[in-house]
Design an enzyme around this catalytic site. Structure first.
Site, PDB file in Angstrom:
ATOM      1  CG  LEU A 178     -18.924  -1.579   3.538  1.00 16.34           C
ATOM      2  CD1 LEU A 178     -18.621  -0.182   4.033  1.00 16.34           C
ATOM      3  CD2 LEU A 178     -20.341  -1.979   3.927  1.00 16.34           C
ATOM      4  N   GLY A 179     -18.275  -4.103  -0.676  1.00 17.34           N
ATOM      5  CA  GLY A 179     -18.197  -4.147  -2.140  1.00 17.34           C
ATOM      6  C   GLY A 179     -17.443  -2.957  -2.705  1.00 17.34           C
ATOM      7  N   GLY A 221     -24.000   3.011  -3.833  1.00 21.29           N
ATOM      8  CA  GLY A 221     -24.662   2.480  -5.013  1.00 21.29           C
ATOM      9  C   GLY A 221     -23.967   2.926  -6.285  1.00 21.29           C
ATOM     10  CE1 TYR A 247      -3.019  -3.065   0.327  1.00 25.56           C
ATOM     11  CE2 TYR A 247      -3.322  -2.594   2.661  1.00 25.56           C
ATOM     12  CZ  TYR A 247      -3.589  -3.374   1.549  1.00 25.56           C
ATOM     13  OH  TYR A 247      -4.437  -4.462   1.668  1.00 25.56           O
TER      14      TYR A 247
END
Length: 345
Positions: free
Chosen positions: A211-212, A219, A61
């Protein structure tokens, strides 16, 4: 708020962590430009004081800058280190701009020494192999990690994105404490083989991207916020031809969340928490208000009927697009050659 974050045992070797962790990647890399250091240190301190003490980073990272950030955050206040379970990873390196996966003993040791220096620590609580080197038998990599445990440089060993057979072979050399994998309402393939294997062996499960990658927070409109350098721009699930289909999943989750009087991201996180007390999700964020909302997911209780409803709308075919594109090859479910094939150089 600290009382809301219970503690769980991760694996069978004695590691105890907060039931929810904090993924720190997005503070420094991959989700657009690095965020201001002082803001991120304030967020890390806020997380720890809120009872979220399981912090997740990796040497890739940045590369390296996220570990340096965490090292500074822990040094900034006396007594913080004792209250934190810090996980970092090795195994992905960039040589001449090319990505390489490595698990050979010399690299394992050099990577660990370098991470300890950047983190300003004497010992890493949980050290994962970030991706599996398909050229090196897992027994060889684990053998070196076992030595690092014996030397007191790491306490517990983890794997990420490993196949069930690799997990078994690794665990036979030295107990694996945790397996990190992508698990959420839109990534459920691990439920078939990996999760049952971990449970059979008493290995804890750490769910990244619960959380995708932010999808269950915002959304489809999430794509409007992607800045230059945000690798999500290239992920298949966020491409126009798939996003319109995936919108339906978000809308259904949003409807149930409205009934539950919580946010869709809290509902998605609560679903992961309800998978069992051996599962610790590590949602990442760069904002204190989002962090607070994520902690609120611990208070969302789901009935068996609500779990079934969520699982029916998030079934295997509900999501269009792969987790990664071809250029971000993940070594997902990777196997390694047999030990008999290894010739140490």
């Amino acid at each position: 708020m600290a009382a809301a974050v219970k503690r769980i045992k991760l694996g069978s070797q004695g590691l105890e962590v907060s039931a929810q962790g904090l993924g720190c990647m997005g503070m420094s890399a991959f989700y657009g430009p690095p965020k201001p250091e002082s803001d991120m240190i304030a967020l890390i301190h806020h997380a720890i004081s809120s009872g979220v003490t399981f912090l997740d980073t990796s040497d890739i990272y940045g590369p390296h800058t996220n570990e340096i950030l965490l090292g500074k955050a822990l040094k900034a206040r006396s007594g913080l280190r004792e209250n934190v379970e810090l996980a970092t990873k090795f195994g992905i390196s960039f040589q001449d701009g090319k990505r390489e996966i490595r698990g050979d003993p010399a690299y394992v040791r050099a990577a660990c020494e370098a991470s300890l220096k950047r983190l300003q620590l004497d010992c890493i609580d949980l050290y994962y192999q970030h991706r599996i080197d398909t050229k090196v038998p897992i027994e060889v990599t684990m053998g070196e990690l076992k030595k690092l445990v014996e030397e007191g440089k790491i306490k517990y060993i983890g794997l990420s994105e490993a196949s069930a057979s690799t997990i078994r072979r690794a665990h036979a050399v030295h107990p694996v404490t945790a397996v990190q994998l992508e698990w959420s309402l839109w990534s459920r393939d691990v439920e078939e083989e990996i999760v049952p294997t971990c449970r059979e062996l008493g290995i804890g499960i750490v769910a990244y991207s619960p959380l995708g990658r932010g999808f269950f927070s915002s959304g489809p409109k999430l794509v409007e916020s992607f800045t230059e350098g945000d690798f999500r721009k290239h992920l298949p699930r966020f491409q126009p031809e798939n996003l319109d289909h995936n919108r339906q999943l978000f809308e259904r989750v949003n409807e149930i969340a409205a009934r539950k009087q919580c946010t869709p991201s809290q509902l998605a996180l609560a679903w992961v928490h309800h998978q069992g007390d051996d599962v610790c999700p590590i949602p990442g964020t760069t904002k204190i208000e989002n962090f607070n909302q994520n902690v609120g997911a611990l208070s969302v209780k789901l009935t068996p009927e609500e779990m079934a409803e969520l699982e029916s709308i998030a079934s295997a075919g509900a999501v269009k697009g792969d987790r990664y594109d071809g250029s971000m090859f993940t070594h997902k479910n990777s196997d390694t050659p047999p030990l008999s094939s290894w010739k140490a150089t």
